[in-house]
Scaffold this active site. Structure first.
Site, PDB file in Angstrom:
ATOM      1  N   MET A   1       0.848  -1.190   0.000  1.00 15.71           N
ATOM      2  CA  MET A   1       0.000   0.000   0.000  1.00 15.71           C
ATOM      3  C   MET A   1       0.882   1.237   0.000  1.00 15.71           C
ATOM      4  SD  MET A   1      -2.982   1.334   0.144  1.00 15.71           S
ATOM      5  CE  MET A   1      -3.927  -0.096   0.585  1.00 15.71           C
ATOM      6  N   CYS A   2       0.531   2.162  -0.846  1.00 18.76           N
ATOM      7  CA  CYS A   2       1.305   3.400  -0.916  1.00 18.76           C
ATOM      8  C   CYS A   2       0.360   4.561  -1.177  1.00 18.76           C
ATOM      9  CB  CYS A   2       2.342   3.342  -2.034  1.00 18.76           C
ATOM     10  SG  CYS A   2       3.523   1.992  -1.841  1.00 18.76           S
ATOM     11  N   GLY A   3       0.844   5.758  -0.858  1.00 17.23           N
ATOM     12  CA  GLY A   3       0.172   6.971  -1.288  1.00 17.23           C
ATOM     13  C   GLY A   3       0.959   7.536  -2.449  1.00 17.23           C
TER      14      GLY A   3
END
Length: 631
Positions: A1-3
Site C-alpha cells: 500500500m502506498c500513497g
C-alpha cells in the site's frame, strides 16, 4: 500500500515545489515507512511526483523511482502472479525494471495485462513526454483525478483533500483501462486530451461498441476542457478474467425437496447437495482456487523470521501480521479458515469486529423487527448463536455494544477455536460511541469516502474505518484488556455477494426475471464494483497505514466462478441462509464450519448498527449531509 500523487502544471504561474499540506498529510498516512518528492520540469510543464510507501515485501524501496533516462514511476500495488517476483524482491522495482525496458506502447500494455493483483500506477516517460496512469481491472486500488484552472493544471492522487468552502472536484479514475496524456499537447490546444487503452477480451466481439460506451461515460463527468479519446492504434489491455457464463438450463432447476417451504435450514440440508459427486467436485475446486488466493495474500509480507535477532528480542510476544474484517458471517469465516491453513501456527490472527453503541441494555435476540415477527426457520441459527454467546457477554466492557455482528462474531470465534485450538485467535471488540463517530467522521473519514457521497457510503465507510483501525478490546476467559492490531494486511470478504447472488436485490431480480435476469444482475455487480466499493475501501483502510486485500476478487477466483453456470453458484428457489451463495456455504461445510455456514446475508451497516444511528428516515441511496461537512 502506498500513497502516490502527481501534480501537473502547464502554466508557470501554477508551478509549485510542494503539495498542499492537507493532501500531503493524507498521503503520508497511507505510506508511513518512506516519503519522497521529485520534480520534473520542461519548458511547457512541471510534474511534481510524491510517493509514500507502506513497506510489505522485499527491500524497502522509496518512491518515486527514477532511472538513468529520467523516467519516473509511482506504484501502489501487489504483484501476486503473472510476473515473477521472488520473496526477497520488491515488486515496485521489478515493475519499473520492466517498464524501463519497454520499447513502445504495446510493450507497456502487455506488461500491465500480465499483472495479477491490485494496482494503480503513474508512469512518466521522459523521452516522449507521456504520462501513463490507471487502475487494475477491478479498481482494487484508489486513484483520483482533479482538473482545475481551465486546463492549466491537474492532479492524480491515491486520496484527495477538502478545501474549506470549495466544492470537492476530486473524481475516481475509472477502471476502464490505462490512460495516457501527452504533456506537450495541452499548451497548444488548451485542452487536456486523455487517450484510453481499454480492457478487452481476446475474443474481441463487440469491442468497438464497448469502447465507445466507455468513452461516453467517462467524458460525461469531466470538465469541458478535458476530452477522452480512443487511442488511434486500437491497442488494448487483455482482460484478466474470462467472460461470465450466461448459460441457462434446458430444464427447470431440480431440488431435492418437493415442498420448498418445508426445506430446513440445517447443515444436513447442505450435506444433501454434497452427496452429489459433481457438486462435491466443483465445491472442492472452488476451495482450492480460493485457498491459493488467500495464501498469496497472507504470505507476501515481512515476518519475524526475516528480522534481525536484535529486532526479534525486542518483541515480548508474537504480533499478528494479518487481520480480517470479521462479522462471523460466512464470507469472513471462510477467509479466516483458509488463512489459518497458510499463516504460521505460532502467529496470531486478528479478527476485527466493530460495533456502534445502541440504546439497548440487553442483547438483541431479534435484530430485525420484521423478521422477529415472522420467526422463520432461517432465524434459528442466529437465536442459537445468541444462546451460545450470552454466557460470555458478562465479560464484555459494555453490553450496549452487543449488536448482531458482535454476537455472530463471538460465535464464529468459537467455531474457529474448535477447528484450530492451537491458533491464537485475537477477537478484537471495537466499540464506537456516537460522539467518537461524529468527531472522526468530520476530521478524518469524510474526505476518504469522497467523491462518493451517499448514506450507504457513509455507513460502510465509517464502519470499515473504525474496524480496520483495530483499536479495541481483547476479551478472554481470564481478562479484558485494551488492544491495538499491529497487522499491516487486512483481508476483507468483498466480492462474494456480488458474484454469488448474496444481496436481496439478486433474489428480487430472480423472482421477476428468472436466471437470465440474475445473470445480468451479477454481471452488472462486477462491472460497477470499482466505482461503488473498492476505491472507497482502499482509501479508508489505507488511511491507517494498512493494506486491503480481497481474496474473492483474485483473478483466478473470479474466472473460476465466471466459468460456472449460475445455478452451481446460487439457487434462489431455496430459502435464505441456503440458496444465496450456495457454493460458498457448501465450501464452508467441507471446511468444517457449522452454524456460520447457514447465516443469511446481513449487511455490515445493519450488523454493526451504524445504519440509522443518527437519522431514522434516510435511504441508503440518499446524498449524505454528514459527508458535506468541511472540517
Amino acid at each position: 500500500m502506498c500513497g502516490i500523487c502527481c501534480s501537473v502544471s502547464f502554466s508557470i504561474d501554477n508551478f509549485s515545489k510542494d503539495l498542499k499540506e492537507d493532501l500531503l498529510y493524507n498521503l503520508k498516512r497511507r505510506g508511513p515507512n518512506s516519503s519522497r518528492q521529485l520534480l520534473k520540469s520542461d519548458v511547457n510543464y512541471q510534474c511534481l511526483f510524491s510517493g509514500h510507501v507502506l513497506h510489505l515485501r522485499g527491500v524497502l524501496t522509496a518512491q518515486p523511482l527514477e532511472d538513468e533516462r529520467g523516467n519516473v514511476f509511482l506504484w501502489n500495488g501487489e504483484v501476486f502472479s503473472g510476473i515473477k517476483v521472488e520473496a526477497e524482491e520488491n515488486d515496485t522495482q521489478i515493475m519499473f525494471n520492466y517498464l524501463s525496458s519497454c520499447k513502445n506502447e504495446s510493450d507497456i500494455l502487455s506488461l500491465f495485462s500480465k499483472v495479477q493483483g491490485p494496482w494503480s500506477f503513474i508512469y512518466y516517460q521522459a523521452s516522449t513526454h507521456y504520462l501513463w496512469f490507471g487502475r487494475d481491472f477491478f479498481g482494487r486500488r484508489s486513484l483520483l483525478w482533479h482538473f482545475s484552472n481551465l486546463g492549466k493544471s491537474f492532479c492524480l492522487s491515491s486520496v484527495g483533500a477538502q478545501t474549506s468552502g470549495v466544492a470537492n472536484h476530486w473524481q475516481e479514475v475509472p477502471s476502464s483501462g490505462v490512460f495516457r496524456i501527452d504533456l506537450k499537447s495541452p499548451t497548444i490546444s488548451r485542452c487536456v486530451v486523455l487517450k484510453l487503452y481499454p480492457w478487452k477480451y481476446i475474443s474481441r466481439e463487440n469491442v468497438v461498441e464497448e469502447c465507445v460506451n466507455s468513452l461516453t461515460q467517462i467524458s460525461a463527468d469531466l470538465p469541458a476542457f478535458v476530452s477522452v479519446v480512443a487511442n488511434e492504434t486500437k491497442l488494448y489491455l487483455e482482460k484478466p478474467i474470462i467472460p461470465l457464463n450466461m448459460l441457462l438450463p434446458q430444464a427447470p432447476l431440480e431440488t431435492h425437496w418437493s415442498n420448498i417451504s418445508s426445506i430446513p435450514t440445517t447443515r444436513e440440508t447442505l450435506q444433501v447437495f454434497l452427496a452429489d459427486g459433481h457438486t462435491k467436485e466443483v465445491v472442492q475446486q472452488f476451495i482450492d482456487v480460493l485457498s491459493v488466493a488467500v495464501k498469496r495474500r497472507v504470505l507476501c509480507l515481512p515476518r519475524d523470521e526475516n528480522l534481525a535477532p536484535s529486532e526479534v528480542l525486542q518483541t515480548c510476544e508474537r504480533k499478528a501480521n494479518v487481520a480480517i474484517l470479521f462479522s462471523g458471517g460466512i464470507d469472513s469465516m471462510v477467509i479466516a479458515t483458509l488463512a489459518d491453513r497458510h499463516i504460521p501456527l505460532d502467529e496470531p490472527i486478528d479478527l476485527l469486529n466493530v460495533a456502534f453503541m445502541t440504546g439497548e441494555k440487553t442483547i438483541p435476540t431479534s435484530f430485525n423487527k420484521k423478521r422477529s415477527k415472522q420467526k422463520n426457520h432461517y432465524d434459528l441459527p442466529f437465536e442459537e448463536f445468541s444462546k451460545n454467546v450470552a454466557a460470555t457477554d458478562g465479560a464484555s466492557p459494555d453490553k450496549q455494544f452487543s449488536v448482531p455482528d458482535r454476537i455472530t462474531g463471538r460465535a464464529g470465534l468459537k467455531e474457529l477455536q474448535v477447528i484450530n485450538p492451537s491458533r491464537i485467535w485475537n477477537f478484537v471488540e471495537i466499540n464506537v460511541s456516537l460522539e467518537e463517530l461524529q468527531k472522526l467522521r468530520r476530521t478524518q473519514i469524510c474526505h476518504l469516502i469522497q467523491p462518493l457521497d451517499t448514506v450507504l457510503d457513509d455507513s460502510i465507510g465509517c464502519a470499515v474505518w473504525f474496524a480496520s483501525r483495530g483499536i479495541g478490546w481483547l476479551v478472554t476467559q481470564d481478562e479484558v484488556r485494551s488492544y491495538q492490531s499491529s497487522a499491516k494486511v487486512v483481508l476483507t470478504g468483498i466480492g462474494a455477494d456480488e458474484q454469488l447472488a448474496g444481496y436481496s436485490r439478486h433474489r428480487i431480480r430472480f423472482q421477476t426475471h428468472g436466471l437470465e435476469g440474475l445473470n445480468k444482475e451479477i454481471m452488472m455487480e462486477l462491472g460497477r464494483i470499482s466505482s461503488r466499493n473498492l476505491g472507497r475501501d482502499d482509501r479508508i483502510i489505507g488511511d491507517h497505514g494498512k493494506e486491503a486485500r480481497f481474496p474473492f476478487l483474485d483473478e483466478n477466483v473470479v474466472s473460476f466462478l465466471n466459468s460456472l453456470p449460475v445455478w452451481e453458484k446460487a439457487n434462489l428457489t431455496l430459502p435464505r441462509g441456503i440458496g444465496e451463495k450456495l457454493i460458498l456455504r457448501l465450501a464452508a461445510v467441507e471446511l468444517g464450519l457449522t452454524a456460520s455456514a447457514l447465516l443469511p446475508k446481513r449487511a455490515m451497516q445493519f450488523g454493526s448498527r451504524i445504519a440509522k444511528i443518527e437519522k431514522n428516515n434516510e435511504k441508503a441511496s440518499d446524498k449524505c449531509e454528514r459527508l458535506q461537512v468541511i472540517s
